[in-house]
Design a protein around this motif. Structure first.
Motif, mmCIF file in Angstrom:
data_model
loop_
_atom_site.group_PDB
_atom_site.id
_atom_site.type_symbol
_atom_site.label_atom_id
_atom_site.label_comp_id
_atom_site.label_asym_id
_atom_site.label_seq_id
_atom_site.Cartn_x
_atom_site.Cartn_y
_atom_site.Cartn_z
ATOM 1 N N LEU A 224 0.851 -1.192 0.000
ATOM 2 C CA LEU A 224 0.000 0.000 0.000
ATOM 3 C C LEU A 224 0.889 1.245 0.000
ATOM 4 O O LEU A 224 1.733 1.384 0.886
ATOM 5 C CB LEU A 224 -0.883 -0.001 1.245
ATOM 6 N N CYS A 267 -1.261 -6.349 3.622
ATOM 7 C CA CYS A 267 -2.117 -5.442 4.386
ATOM 8 C C CYS A 267 -1.532 -5.227 5.787
ATOM 9 O O CYS A 267 -1.378 -4.087 6.248
ATOM 10 C CB CYS A 267 -3.512 -6.028 4.453
ATOM 11 N N SER A 270 1.654 -3.185 5.994
ATOM 12 C CA SER A 270 1.483 -1.739 5.798
ATOM 13 C C SER A 270 1.262 -1.009 7.128
ATOM 14 O O SER A 270 1.540 0.185 7.242
ATOM 15 C CB SER A 270 0.328 -1.454 4.836
ATOM 16 N N PHE A 271 0.779 -1.713 8.146
ATOM 17 C CA PHE A 271 0.638 -1.090 9.466
ATOM 18 C C PHE A 271 1.977 -1.039 10.195
ATOM 19 O O PHE A 271 2.300 -0.049 10.850
ATOM 20 C CB PHE A 271 -0.347 -1.886 10.337
ATOM 21 N N GLU A 288 -9.429 -1.801 12.062
ATOM 22 C CA GLU A 288 -8.429 -1.118 11.232
ATOM 23 C C GLU A 288 -7.977 -2.008 10.083
ATOM 24 O O GLU A 288 -7.772 -1.544 8.956
ATOM 25 C CB GLU A 288 -7.212 -0.728 12.090
ATOM 26 N N ARG A 292 -8.466 -1.338 6.052
ATOM 27 C CA ARG A 292 -7.345 -1.312 5.109
ATOM 28 C C ARG A 292 -7.505 -2.340 3.999
ATOM 29 O O ARG A 292 -7.051 -2.121 2.876
ATOM 30 C CB ARG A 292 -6.017 -1.498 5.854
ATOM 31 N N GLU A 295 -9.204 -0.658 1.389
ATOM 32 C CA GLU A 295 -8.282 0.201 0.637
ATOM 33 C C GLU A 295 -7.462 -0.623 -0.366
ATOM 34 O O GLU A 295 -7.224 -0.187 -1.490
ATOM 35 C CB GLU A 295 -7.332 0.934 1.601
#
Lengths: 307, 307
Positions: A224, A267, A270-271, A288, A292, A295
């Protein structure tokens, strides 16, 4: 749901990025993998080793995430593995400042008896012979995933090749895939690596995403694009944790499910990079992750009628 | 279907890659854009300039693809623009060996009268003031797409900014997006560039794919991983030709359709690099494009139930 065994370092890291620096904080491949996989409420166990200097609070935190920590050996008079690194301005490259193996030097992993029948095994980056020691303790695992790095290709290639011949999936970065295969094109590199043993090859390209290869099939998941990357440490392990955590949760190993696992891995990774160390992953909420995933879907999905 | 005006170089290239080298062969941004857009049987016109040394057979070849060549000025006693470059082993970087502007030095583009009402305008990489000269000749175009490069940011930034403020879409590579915006993160770079005028920003990352930004939306198309890249020359222009060709064919400018246009651009670019120069694009069949779109779909599409 299947059981998941996670082998890897549990460590202290000291990190410097253009955004700041940390003292010794919680780190290690198994830590990131475990935190990431815990998003799926899997029945997982970490197999690792720490010294007497390792905080009980960190062990408790991992246990509170539902991770079985019986396989974490504590060597009272030893010191925990310590790594220190500094990222360059582009965040894509880093210098290792300090590596103190400490208790890791004589690590002899012991998988807890009730996890030897786990279907999914995630072998975090470690000496290939340590990884092999874990494989030998498992009873008929369905999906053994190996992470490794160029360092072992340089100093222990023959041992590494033996482990590679025993696993189902290998995850390495693009440069490592080229080094291991002697092929520049990632398509050719993956093909060659599949002949070495693994039925699946995952090539991690950092901010440029990840590729999954299997037989003649190929799948790509982007990373992302983020406005700010704060600290890339642990992103690859978080990816691996999401990948194996999803596989263990679903207990299905079709190519379609492997694709979903890759998306979950991307995913979750990306955090990880949004805050220093494990901070973001320790406090990550299911809502969350769901947001995402939406997204990710809008980033990658399109509708073209094919003829 | 809408009309498409293509402005850019029609040129000779001499190319050296690890796989071989060519003498002077047909090249130029407008050539690649035109060949790529011709896959959609659009009503397109090339606006460019060549010298008396340019082969009539090449003009005829482009005409046979359905491209209107009335806007190609031929300066009998002038020489055609010539570029020579050598690619490094990784194919991602190259050295320019020779640039002879020749007739391009005083290029004064004239859009044929019956194409001044075209809805789609593709401004290939040229001096910003030449690009502006074309914009000024158009009557209410719906989608003006600008390609440019770092060279113009270095030597003609103010002119470039004026053109950027007039266009709907800008296509640049990642390093150029960073240079133009002063932002390292591509997300922030795209946001900043959108404030300079274009409602859409396309960031080309070569083998790492392309990103489309619009308002708060983001879409990503990978480049198809290829076993062999023979010659990257013209890949970016082929991408732009697929993008604008698809827009002109469909005459629809929604974000969903822009996404499809990006996928078509990536798909067509994946052919361009398979042979030297324009060879692959000159002989590309519709069936081959359809087959590769299927490959793109299986590369990128997955099925995750979102909650």
């Amino acid at each position: 749901m299947s059981k998941l065994v996670i082998v890897g370092t549990v460590a202290f890291d000291a990190i410097e990025t253009p955004f700041g620096k940390t003292d010794k904080i919680l780190g290690g491949a198994a830590t990131y993998i475990g935190l990431s996989a815990s998003q799926f409420n899997t029945d997982s166990a970490i197999v690792s080793v720490v010294g007497g200097d390792f905080p009980e609070a960190d062990i408790a935190m991992l246990q509170n995430k539902g991770i079985n920590m019986e396989g974490l050996e504590i060597i009272k008079d030893g010191k925990t593995f310590f790594w220190s690194g500094k990222y360059h301005n582009d965040m894509n490259s880093r210098d290792t400042l300090i590596t103190e193996l400490n208790v890791l030097e004589n690590f002899d992993p012991k998988v807890p008896a009730e996890y030897r029948n786990a279907e999914v095994v995630m072998l975090g980056n470690l000496h290939p012979m340590v990884q092999m020691g874990v494989i030998n303790q498992m009873k008929n695992p369905k999906m053994v995933v190996l992470d490794t790095m160029n360092f072992w290709m340089d100093v222990a290639l023959e041992d590494l090749k033996k482990v590679i011949s025993k696993v189902d999936v290998i995850t390495i970065n693009d440069e490592e895939a080229r080094q291991l295969s002697g092929e520049y094109s990632l398509v050719n590199a993956a093909k060659k690596i599949m002949t070495m043993g693994p039925a699946y090859v995952v090539i991690k390209k950092g901010e440029h995403g990840a590729l999954l290869f299997h037989e003649n099939k190929m799948f790509f998941a982007p990373a992302l694009p983020l406005a700010e990357v704060f600290d890339p440490t642990g992103a690859g392990d978080t990816f691996a944790g999401g990948f194996t955590g999803y596989l263990a949760k679903t207990g299905t190993y079709s190519f379609e499910n492997m694709k979903r696992a890759i998306i979950y891995g991307s995913c979750l990774a990306s955090f990880c990079v949004e805050k220093f160390g494990t901070e973001r992953m320790q406090h990550l909420k299911k809502e969350e992750v769901n947001k995402r995933l939406h997204e990710f879907k809008s980033l990658t999905q399109y509708d073209i009628e094919l003829t």
